[in-house]
Design a protein around this motif. Sequence first.
Motif, PDB file in Angstrom:
ATOM      1  N   GLU A  37      -0.445  77.314  -2.783  1.00  0.00           N
ATOM      2  CA  GLU A  37      -0.059  76.036  -2.194  1.00  0.00           C
ATOM      3  C   GLU A  37       0.869  75.232  -3.104  1.00  0.00           C
ATOM      4  OE1 GLU A  37      -3.654  73.924  -1.215  1.00  0.00           O
ATOM      5  OE2 GLU A  37      -4.421  75.614  -0.042  1.00  0.00           O
ATOM      6  N   HIS A  38       0.758  75.414  -4.420  1.00  0.00           N
ATOM      7  CA  HIS A  38       1.428  74.520  -5.367  1.00  0.00           C
ATOM      8  C   HIS A  38       2.488  75.177  -6.236  1.00  0.00           C
ATOM      9  CE1 HIS A  38      -1.268  71.214  -4.409  1.00  0.00           C
ATOM     10  NE2 HIS A  38      -2.265  72.072  -4.457  1.00  0.00           N
ATOM     11  N   TRP A  39       2.788  76.457  -6.035  1.00  0.00           N
ATOM     12  CA  TRP A  39       3.685  77.148  -6.961  1.00  0.00           C
ATOM     13  C   TRP A  39       5.078  76.527  -7.015  1.00  0.00           C
ATOM     14  CZ3 TRP A  39       8.191  79.647  -5.574  1.00  0.00           C
ATOM     15  CH2 TRP A  39       8.363  79.925  -4.222  1.00  0.00           C
ATOM     16  N   LYS A  40       5.584  76.037  -5.886  1.00  0.00           N
ATOM     17  CA  LYS A  40       6.943  75.458  -5.884  1.00  0.00           C
ATOM     18  C   LYS A  40       6.993  74.194  -6.739  1.00  0.00           C
ATOM     19  CE  LYS A  40       8.580  77.297  -1.517  1.00  0.00           C
ATOM     20  NZ  LYS A  40       9.022  77.002  -0.150  1.00  0.00           N
ATOM     21  N   ALA A  41       6.004  73.331  -6.602  1.00  0.00           N
ATOM     22  CA  ALA A  41       5.962  72.097  -7.403  1.00  0.00           C
ATOM     23  C   ALA A  41       5.786  72.425  -8.879  1.00  0.00           C
ATOM     24  CB  ALA A  41       4.835  71.190  -6.919  1.00  0.00           C
ATOM     25  N   LEU A  43       6.813  75.185 -10.397  1.00  0.00           N
ATOM     26  CA  LEU A  43       8.096  75.725 -10.836  1.00  0.00           C
ATOM     27  C   LEU A  43       9.097  74.597 -11.066  1.00  0.00           C
ATOM     28  CD1 LEU A  43       9.908  78.194 -11.379  1.00  0.00           C
ATOM     29  CD2 LEU A  43      10.361  78.284  -8.930  1.00  0.00           C
ATOM     30  N   GLU A  44       9.179  73.673 -10.118  1.00  0.00           N
ATOM     31  CA  GLU A  44      10.092  72.543 -10.249  1.00  0.00           C
ATOM     32  C   GLU A  44       9.722  71.655 -11.429  1.00  0.00           C
ATOM     33  OE1 GLU A  44       9.914  70.756  -6.376  1.00  0.00           O
ATOM     34  OE2 GLU A  44      11.073  72.387  -5.466  1.00  0.00           O
ATOM     35  N   ASP A  48       7.322  78.468 -15.566  1.00  0.00           N
ATOM     36  CA  ASP A  48       7.984  79.678 -15.076  1.00  0.00           C
ATOM     37  C   ASP A  48       6.994  80.750 -14.651  1.00  0.00           C
ATOM     38  OD1 ASP A  48      10.780  78.974 -15.510  1.00  0.00           O
ATOM     39  OD2 ASP A  48      10.287  79.048 -17.646  1.00  0.00           O
ATOM     40  N   LEU A  65       6.526  82.557 -11.251  1.00  0.00           N
ATOM     41  CA  LEU A  65       6.569  81.626 -10.119  1.00  0.00           C
ATOM     42  C   LEU A  65       7.913  81.669  -9.415  1.00  0.00           C
ATOM     43  CD1 LEU A  65       4.783  78.543 -11.708  1.00  0.00           C
ATOM     44  CD2 LEU A  65       3.814  80.250 -10.144  1.00  0.00           C
ATOM     45  N   HIS A  66       8.851  82.425  -9.956  1.00  0.00           N
ATOM     46  CA  HIS A  66      10.176  82.538  -9.356  1.00  0.00           C
ATOM     47  C   HIS A  66      10.105  83.488  -8.162  1.00  0.00           C
ATOM     48  CE1 HIS A  66      12.275  80.304 -12.519  1.00  0.00           C
ATOM     49  NE2 HIS A  66      11.333  80.799 -13.300  1.00  0.00           N
ATOM     50  N   ALA A  67      10.545  83.028  -6.992  1.00  0.00           N
ATOM     51  CA  ALA A  67      10.447  83.809  -5.764  1.00  0.00           C
ATOM     52  C   ALA A  67      11.223  85.110  -5.822  1.00  0.00           C
ATOM     53  CB  ALA A  67      10.937  82.966  -4.580  1.00  0.00           C
TER      54      ALA A  67
END
Length: 70
Positions: A37-41, A43-44, A48, A65-67
């Motif tokens: 649920e939170h990987w994008k936040a 990463l931002e 890493d 965490l990089h897609a």
Amino acid sequence: MTAWTWRFEKADGTEVQPAVQPEEFTTQGDAESWIGEHWKALLEGGADQVRLFEESAEIYGPMSLHADAA
């Protein structure tokens, strides 16, 4: 009760503070759902990669965490 926790790292393995503060999880599934649920936040916010721990034992990692990571 077993605690599952995440360690948040830069690509070189140095620990960083997460952009979203995690809780202590009681199951591996709860910990994995939270990271999903939170990987994008995270990463931002400067993380890493992550490592998952059960108490003090590393279960797996580093997991990027990089897609686009394989």
